[in-house]
Enzyme design. Structure first.
Site, short mmCIF file in Angstrom:
data_model
loop_
_atom_site.label_atom_id
_atom_site.label_comp_id
_atom_site.label_asym_id
_atom_site.label_seq_id
_atom_site.Cartn_x
_atom_site.Cartn_y
_atom_site.Cartn_z
N SER A 129 -49.58 18.94 19.10
CA SER A 129 -50.67 18.04 19.42
C SER A 129 -50.28 16.57 19.31
O SER A 129 -50.97 15.71 19.87
CB SER A 129 -51.88 18.32 18.52
OG SER A 129 -51.52 18.31 17.15
N ASP A 366 -58.71 13.47 9.07
CA ASP A 366 -57.50 13.77 9.84
C ASP A 366 -56.56 12.58 9.71
O ASP A 366 -56.77 11.53 10.31
CB ASP A 366 -57.87 14.00 11.31
CG ASP A 366 -56.65 14.28 12.19
OD1 ASP A 366 -55.51 14.20 11.70
OD2 ASP A 366 -56.84 14.55 13.40
N HIS A 369 -53.11 13.03 13.19
CA HIS A 369 -53.16 12.54 14.57
C HIS A 369 -53.46 11.05 14.57
O HIS A 369 -53.62 10.42 13.53
CB HIS A 369 -54.21 13.32 15.36
CG HIS A 369 -53.91 14.78 15.44
ND1 HIS A 369 -54.59 15.73 14.69
CD2 HIS A 369 -53.00 15.46 16.16
CE1 HIS A 369 -54.10 16.93 14.95
NE2 HIS A 369 -53.14 16.80 15.85
#
Length: 389
Positions: A129, A366, A369
């Site tokens: 990702s 998070d 990312h």
């Protein structure tokens, strides 16, 4: 007769000047062709600009009011988990920083130039990702330059594509978190450390390949992406993760050396993208102390050229494997410059989190990312510089 002699002398000088100009032009053309044809050997991130060496990946973050390079509302492809402003992030200063190498200027990204240089070609990002993060960033950066261009988007798994039809340029993302095969056997997921071919068939014809891996190798418990590891016909419930990464990367590197025609395809590898789950690594280094256990509440970069925390052990393995390739991939060495951007993660402004989750950032933030617009735009500025300049 004298005038004829002068004329002959003039013509001779003119011929000499023309010959010297052609030789100089030929030498310049040879240099440019030699540089671009051997791009993959320059995996230390060094470029020749104005007769000096530029270390692209050493520098600092400076505030620049002309940033960001695009607005999230103007890009048709940003996944919700990366769209921090839409998800309610209240601060925006993190969008106003530009990477400044120590001894040169980083060229500003030009989306039209990218399209013209890549006409009728394909760029493919392969990995996890974080590769998808960079793929979407590149699409946004280009789309902002040609907002009325005809486009085509096809989302799939493992392959998604975004095409700028007027230029016949395709930007693809191929999901392969380990870069090696993961197969199902008896309902169990098998990570095959010495097999790539199931994935690799889709990669062969790209004109530019950009690989990444790293984070999935450390996942455990319910986040682990496999049930057994297979190596040379034997199955293991687990093994040392760094040893597994090294074997897997060597399998990938050997596959690239054997299967990718480097006379037509440029190969990049995105270095390990850092996480910011441990504030003890940066607190007290010219930053504000926080009470959280991760990146939540961080709104500014670290004011330094080096990260005070630990350097990822995975990077030492990656550097070694790339160095030993027959034709080394270009290492897009974004690890240190990204480590300075503790402010660039989605934190609790990631996807469709519940009110309870947002109220508990210690468990839901998070910090892996990156927001878009944001840090991956700089990765693509560096990618653009290494690819074309």
């Amino acid at each position: 007769m004298a005038s004829c002699g002068v004329l002959r002398l003039f013509l001779g000088l003119l011929l000499l000047v023309c010959l010297q100009w052609r030789l100089a032009a030929s030498s310049l053309l040879h240099f440019r062709n030699h540089y671009h044809n051997n791009l993959s050997h320059h995996h230390q991130g060094h470029l020749i600009q104005a007769n000096k060496t530029c270390a692209l990946f050493v520098g600092s973050w400076i505030r620049d009011e002309t940033y960001p390079l695009y607005q999230s509302s103007d890009c048709p492809i940003i996944d919700q988990e990366f769209n921090c402003q839409v998800n309610g992030r209240p601060d925006s200063d993190y969008l106003k920083y530009r990477w400044q190498p120590l001894d040169c200027e980083l060229p500003r990204f030009n989306g039209i130039e990218f399209l013209l240089n890549m006409r009728r070609k394909t760029v493919m990002f392969v990995g996890d990702s974080l590769g998808r993060n960079q793929w979407q960033s590149l699409i946004c950066m280009i789309y902002s330059a040609v907002p009325r261009a005809k486009i085509q988007m096809v989302r799939g798994d493992p392959l998604s594509t975004f095409s700028f039809l007027d230029y016949e340029v395709t930007l693809s993302f191929y999901r392969s978190p380990y870069l090696i095969d993961v197969d199902l056997m008896g309902g169990k997921k098998i990570l095959r450390l010495d097999e790539v071919d199931g994935n690799g068939e889709a990669w062969r014809n790209a004109d530019v390949l950009s690989f990444n891996t790293g984070h999935w190798w450390t996942h455990q418990g319910s986040l682990q992406g496999w049930d057994y590891v297979e190596l040379r016909g034997k199955f293991y419930p687990d093994m040392d993760r760094l040893a597994a990464l090294e074997i897997g990367l060597k399998t990938w590197a050997n596959w690239v050396d054997v299967n990718i025609d480097r006379s037509r395809t440029k190969v990049f590898f995105q270095a390990i993208s850092p996480t910011h789950y441990n504030p003890r690594e940066w607190n007290g280094i010219g930053t504000t102390e926080t009470t959280t256990k991760n990146c939540y509440g961080e709104t500014a970069p670290i004011r330094s050229t080096t990260y005070p925390g630990a350097y990822p052990k995975q990077m030492r393995i990656l550097e070694m494997v790339i160095r030993e390739m027959a034709r080394p991939a270009y290492l897009l060495d974004i690890t240190m410059l990204s480590a300075l951007r503790k402010d660039g993660h989605p934190s609790i402004y990631s996807g469709d989190l519940s009110a309870h989750q947002r109220a508990n950032p210690d468990f839901s933030a998070d910090c892996s990312h990156w927001c878009l617009p944001g840090l991956p735009d700089t990765w693509n500025q560096l990618f653009y510089t290494a690819l074309f300049l």
